[in-house]
Design an enzyme around this catalytic site. Structure first.
Site, PDB file in Angstrom:
ATOM      1  N   PRO A   1       0.760  -1.062   0.106  1.00  0.00           N
ATOM      2  CA  PRO A   1       0.050  -0.065   0.141  1.00  0.00           C
ATOM      3  C   PRO A   1       1.065   1.187  -0.066  1.00  0.00           C
ATOM      4  O   PRO A   1       1.970   1.480   0.547  1.00  0.00           O
ATOM      5  CB  PRO A   1      -0.790   0.027   1.395  1.00  0.00           C
ATOM      6  N   CYS A   2       0.491   2.337  -0.772  1.00  0.00           N
ATOM      7  CA  CYS A   2       0.985   3.452  -0.947  1.00  0.00           C
ATOM      8  C   CYS A   2       0.868   4.623   0.046  1.00  0.00           C
ATOM      9  O   CYS A   2       1.674   5.717   0.107  1.00  0.00           O
ATOM     10  CB  CYS A   2       0.986   3.990  -2.364  1.00  0.00           C
ATOM     11  N   PRO A   3      -0.350   4.550   0.803  1.00  0.00           N
ATOM     12  CA  PRO A   3      -0.519   5.783   1.668  1.00  0.00           C
ATOM     13  C   PRO A   3       0.287   6.347   2.676  1.00  0.00           C
ATOM     14  O   PRO A   3       0.606   7.419   2.593  1.00  0.00           O
ATOM     15  CB  PRO A   3      -1.993   5.423   2.486  1.00  0.00           C
TER      16      PRO A   3
ATOM     17  N   PHE B   1       3.479   6.603   2.003  1.00  0.00           N
ATOM     18  CA  PHE B   1       4.454   7.661   1.245  1.00  0.00           C
ATOM     19  C   PHE B   1       3.838   8.543   0.141  1.00  0.00           C
ATOM     20  O   PHE B   1       4.760   9.383  -0.652  1.00  0.00           O
ATOM     21  CB  PHE B   1       5.366   6.523   0.506  1.00  0.00           C
TER      22      PHE B   1
END
Length: 340
Positions: A75-77, A79
């Site tokens: 998951p990217c949240p 960064f």
């Protein structure tokens, strides 16, 4: 083996590169259903074993020594520039779980993708810890920023890509070549825009002659079915697309032509094509759930290009005369603790 598989973009690309799947792990029920609809019964190299579960609960030890490539779109949240960028302090950060599973499975190669925000200076220490931990496990690590538009995907979509290989294979790895030509939105969507008889499709496609901005899907808490923030909507408007919502179907024979106040909208299927999925890929759930899967996907053509380079390295295919091995990713700071 793949974790955080989403709607299958990375897995589909790796399938195209020649990898079969021992396990495809995804927690979201609609994304897991999309995987099952498309690949639980058949695939290029056989059906995908889809495991709908939390990565925290996944045990990799039964697969020890049996996996060539461990992949994931963690998951990217933690960064993302659009988020609070809490990094390791974000409870959605799954890099530690990915490293745990890598330690349990001991694959020959690793492929992890994330947003370009992870490449910011503020995360130097965090990246150093990841590199250090993978080095400790016997891997040589490579990291680079790739744009989907360089691999025949009609949108920009920059992604920070980590590749790690057991050291004996590292000298054979090089990043894939970029395509000589880009594919425009109009080229990609002309047939879909004209599917219901809209007479303006050809003219629209001629004018939509550039790549699109990065599609976004939002999370379960934030973001609905639209093309993204205001800047993205403005960019889509220049491509002749209304981005405030997603359409149920393509424009019909009575839809206006050359009317800037009445622009066509994207459908979920069109969004999938913009991401590099085949037109016949089926999406499970309601429109919001489908669009979330589309917007959060990793483009299959990019995954296929990287996967092919990894496959060649694992097969120790000598590099062409005009190629040089990829540069190893060196830590920018001495790690202060391990993520393992």
């Amino acid at each position: 083996m793949e974790i955080c598989a989403g709607a299958g973009g990375q897995a589909l690309g790796l399938e195209g590169a020649g990898f079969s799947h021992a396990a495809v792990v995804e927690i979201d029920n609609w994304a897991a259903e999309t995987l099952r609809i498309n690949r639980s019964k058949r695939g290029l190299h056989g059906p995908w074993p889809v495991l709908e579960m939390d990565v925290h609960d996944f045990d990799g030890t039964p697969y020890n020594g049996q996996i060539d490539l461990f992949a994931g779109g963690v998951p990217c949240p933690p960064f993302s520039i659009a988020g609070k960028q809490l990094g390791a302090d974000d409870d959605r950060d799954l890099f530690p779980e990915a490293l745990r599973i890598i330690q349990e499975v001991n694959p020959r190669a690793v492929l992890l993708e994330n947003v370009r925000g992870l490449g910011q200076k503020r995360f130097d220490q965090y990246r150093s810890q990841i590199i250090h931990d993978l080095n400790e496990l016997g891997y040589t690590v490579f990291w680079d920023l790739l744009h989907a538009s360089d691999f025949k995907v009609p949108q920009l979509r920059p992604r920070f890509i980590l590749v790690a290989l057991k050291s004996e294979y590292a000298p054979y790895f090089t990043w894939p070549d970029k395509s000589e030509k880009t594919i425009s939105v109009g080229q990609s969507l002309k047939s879909l825009m004209s599917a219901n008889g809209w007479p303006g499709a050809s003219e629209w496609a001629r004018k939509a002659n550039t790549v699109a901005p990065t599609l976004v899907g939002g999370s379960k808490k934030h973001g609905g079915p639209d093309v993204g923030p205001t800047r993205a909507k403005e960019a889509w408007k220049k491509l002749g697309v209304k981005g405030t919502s997603i359409a149920e179907e393509a424009p019909g024979p009575d839809f206006p032509v050359n009317d800037p106040e009445n622009l066509p909208r994207l459908t979920v299927q069109m969004g999938g094509v913009i991401q590099g999925f085949p037109k016949n890929w089926k999406w499970a759930g309601g429109k919001t759930a489908q669009w979330r899967q589309v917007g959060n996907a990793f483009p299959p053509p990019v995954a296929q290009a990287i996967g092919t380079s990894i496959k060649d390295a694992l097969n120790k295919v000598p590099l062409a005369a005009d190629k040089t091995p990829a540069l190893e990713a060196f830590p920018t700071h001495e790690p202060q603790f391990s993520l393992l």
